[in-house]
Every structure is written in C-alpha cells, then in structure tokens.
Design a protein around this motif. Structure first.
Motif, mmCIF file in Angstrom:
data_model
loop_
_atom_site.group_PDB
_atom_site.id
_atom_site.type_symbol
_atom_site.label_atom_id
_atom_site.label_comp_id
_atom_site.label_asym_id
_atom_site.label_seq_id
_atom_site.Cartn_x
_atom_site.Cartn_y
_atom_site.Cartn_z
ATOM 1 N N MET A 256 0.848 -1.197 0.000
ATOM 2 C CA MET A 256 0.000 0.000 0.000
ATOM 3 C C MET A 256 0.884 1.247 0.000
ATOM 4 O O MET A 256 1.929 1.261 0.650
ATOM 5 C CB MET A 256 -0.860 0.048 1.263
ATOM 6 C CG MET A 256 -2.027 -0.893 1.256
ATOM 7 S SD MET A 256 -3.052 -0.670 2.726
ATOM 8 C CE MET A 256 -3.923 0.826 2.305
ATOM 9 N N ALA A 257 0.443 2.266 -0.682
ATOM 10 C CA ALA A 257 1.143 3.546 -0.661
ATOM 11 C C ALA A 257 0.788 4.286 0.632
ATOM 12 O O ALA A 257 -0.332 4.172 1.144
ATOM 13 C CB ALA A 257 0.739 4.383 -1.872
ATOM 14 N N GLU B 86 0.162 7.336 1.083
ATOM 15 C CA GLU B 86 -0.957 8.270 0.867
ATOM 16 C C GLU B 86 -2.297 7.552 0.933
ATOM 17 O O GLU B 86 -3.289 8.108 1.404
ATOM 18 C CB GLU B 86 -0.793 9.002 -0.471
ATOM 19 C CG GLU B 86 -1.621 10.243 -0.595
ATOM 20 C CD GLU B 86 -1.346 11.281 0.494
ATOM 21 O OE1 GLU B 86 -2.333 11.928 0.929
ATOM 22 O OE2 GLU B 86 -0.199 11.472 0.907
ATOM 23 N N GLU B 87 -2.344 6.317 0.476
ATOM 24 C CA GLU B 87 -3.583 5.531 0.549
ATOM 25 C C GLU B 87 -3.955 5.235 2.004
ATOM 26 O O GLU B 87 -5.123 5.310 2.384
ATOM 27 C CB GLU B 87 -3.438 4.226 -0.235
ATOM 28 C CG GLU B 87 -4.710 3.403 -0.251
ATOM 29 C CD GLU B 87 -4.567 2.099 -1.031
ATOM 30 O OE1 GLU B 87 -5.562 1.353 -1.069
ATOM 31 O OE2 GLU B 87 -3.495 1.819 -1.582
ATOM 32 N N ILE B 88 -2.957 4.902 2.809
ATOM 33 C CA ILE B 88 -3.198 4.658 4.236
ATOM 34 C C ILE B 88 -3.751 5.923 4.887
ATOM 35 O O ILE B 88 -4.753 5.881 5.600
ATOM 36 C CB ILE B 88 -1.902 4.215 4.940
ATOM 37 C CG1 ILE B 88 -1.411 2.890 4.367
ATOM 38 C CG2 ILE B 88 -2.120 4.109 6.456
ATOM 39 C CD1 ILE B 88 0.006 2.536 4.771
ATOM 40 N N LYS B 89 -3.123 7.034 4.606
ATOM 41 C CA LYS B 89 -3.551 8.323 5.153
ATOM 42 C C LYS B 89 -4.982 8.643 4.729
ATOM 43 O O LYS B 89 -5.819 9.054 5.544
ATOM 44 C CB LYS B 89 -2.596 9.419 4.688
ATOM 45 C CG LYS B 89 -2.808 10.753 5.313
ATOM 46 C CD LYS B 89 -1.709 11.717 4.870
ATOM 47 C CE LYS B 89 -1.805 13.027 5.581
ATOM 48 N NZ LYS B 89 -0.681 13.907 5.244
ATOM 49 N N THR B 90 -5.299 8.428 3.477
ATOM 50 C CA THR B 90 -6.639 8.711 2.951
ATOM 51 C C THR B 90 -7.691 7.841 3.636
ATOM 52 O O THR B 90 -8.767 8.329 4.008
ATOM 53 C CB THR B 90 -6.667 8.492 1.421
ATOM 54 O OG1 THR B 90 -5.748 9.407 0.822
ATOM 55 C CG2 THR B 90 -8.053 8.711 0.857
ATOM 56 N N LEU B 91 -7.406 6.561 3.817
ATOM 57 C CA LEU B 91 -8.351 5.655 4.472
ATOM 58 C C LEU B 91 -8.606 6.074 5.922
ATOM 59 O O LEU B 91 -9.758 6.087 6.383
ATOM 60 C CB LEU B 91 -7.831 4.219 4.431
ATOM 61 C CG LEU B 91 -7.873 3.521 3.089
ATOM 62 C CD1 LEU B 91 -7.050 2.238 3.123
ATOM 63 C CD2 LEU B 91 -9.312 3.238 2.673
ATOM 64 N N ARG C 52 -7.506 -4.231 5.992
ATOM 65 C CA ARG C 52 -6.282 -4.368 5.201
ATOM 66 C C ARG C 52 -5.066 -4.771 6.040
ATOM 67 O O ARG C 52 -4.065 -5.214 5.496
ATOM 68 C CB ARG C 52 -5.997 -3.075 4.459
ATOM 69 C CG ARG C 52 -7.008 -2.826 3.343
ATOM 70 C CD ARG C 52 -6.845 -1.423 2.774
ATOM 71 N NE ARG C 52 -7.776 -1.175 1.695
ATOM 72 C CZ ARG C 52 -9.036 -0.787 1.856
ATOM 73 N NH1 ARG C 52 -9.522 -0.625 3.063
ATOM 74 N NH2 ARG C 52 -9.817 -0.563 0.827
#
Length: 77
Positions: free
Chosen positions: A3-4, A6-11, A61
């Motif tokens: 996972m990137a 930024e994706e973790i942050k967005t979620l 995830r």
C-alpha cells in the motif's frame, strides 16, 4: 502489492475525519509503516479503542495488503 503511504492516510482520514495523520515508511519497502494519528474524537477513549478505530478505518487491510503498522494515537494538546 504494498500500500502507498498516501492511501493509508486517505483511508484513516475517511474513517476518522478529524484526524491529523502522519505516515512514515520505516523500511523503504512500502510494507512497514509507522502512523501517528491525532484526533479530538479519541478524547475519553482508552488507547485500545483508539487503535481499534484506526484499524476499522483501514477496512481489514491490516495483515493483508498492509503488512505492518506501528501505530501511535493521541488527542490534541
């Protein structure tokens, strides 16, 4: 596939809208991250509940596409 950050942050921000989120890639491999999540909505919650809220925001995830997450939660000063 890792996972990137930024994706973790967005979620996390989607699940905890008042959160300030900092993500650090610990190993440079996209698999081992540290997250610091600060949210007023954590106030009054024990640390285990704060962490559960973050894991819920990640939608299952953890242990799958997100291999390792060193998690720190806090309320704003």
């Amino acid at each position: 596939m890792p996972m990137a950050a930024e994706e973790i942050k967005t979620l996390i921000r989607a699940g905890i809208p008042d959160a300030a989120v900092e993500i650090t890639d610990l190993a440079g491999d996209g698999d081992h991250y540290a997250a610091r999540v600060v949210a007023e909505s954590f106030r009054g919650l024990p640390r285990v509940k704060q962490h559960q809220r973050v894991y819920e925001a990640l939608g299952g995830r953890m242990g799958g596409v997100l291999h390792a997450l060193q998690l720190t939660t806090a309320i704003p000063d």
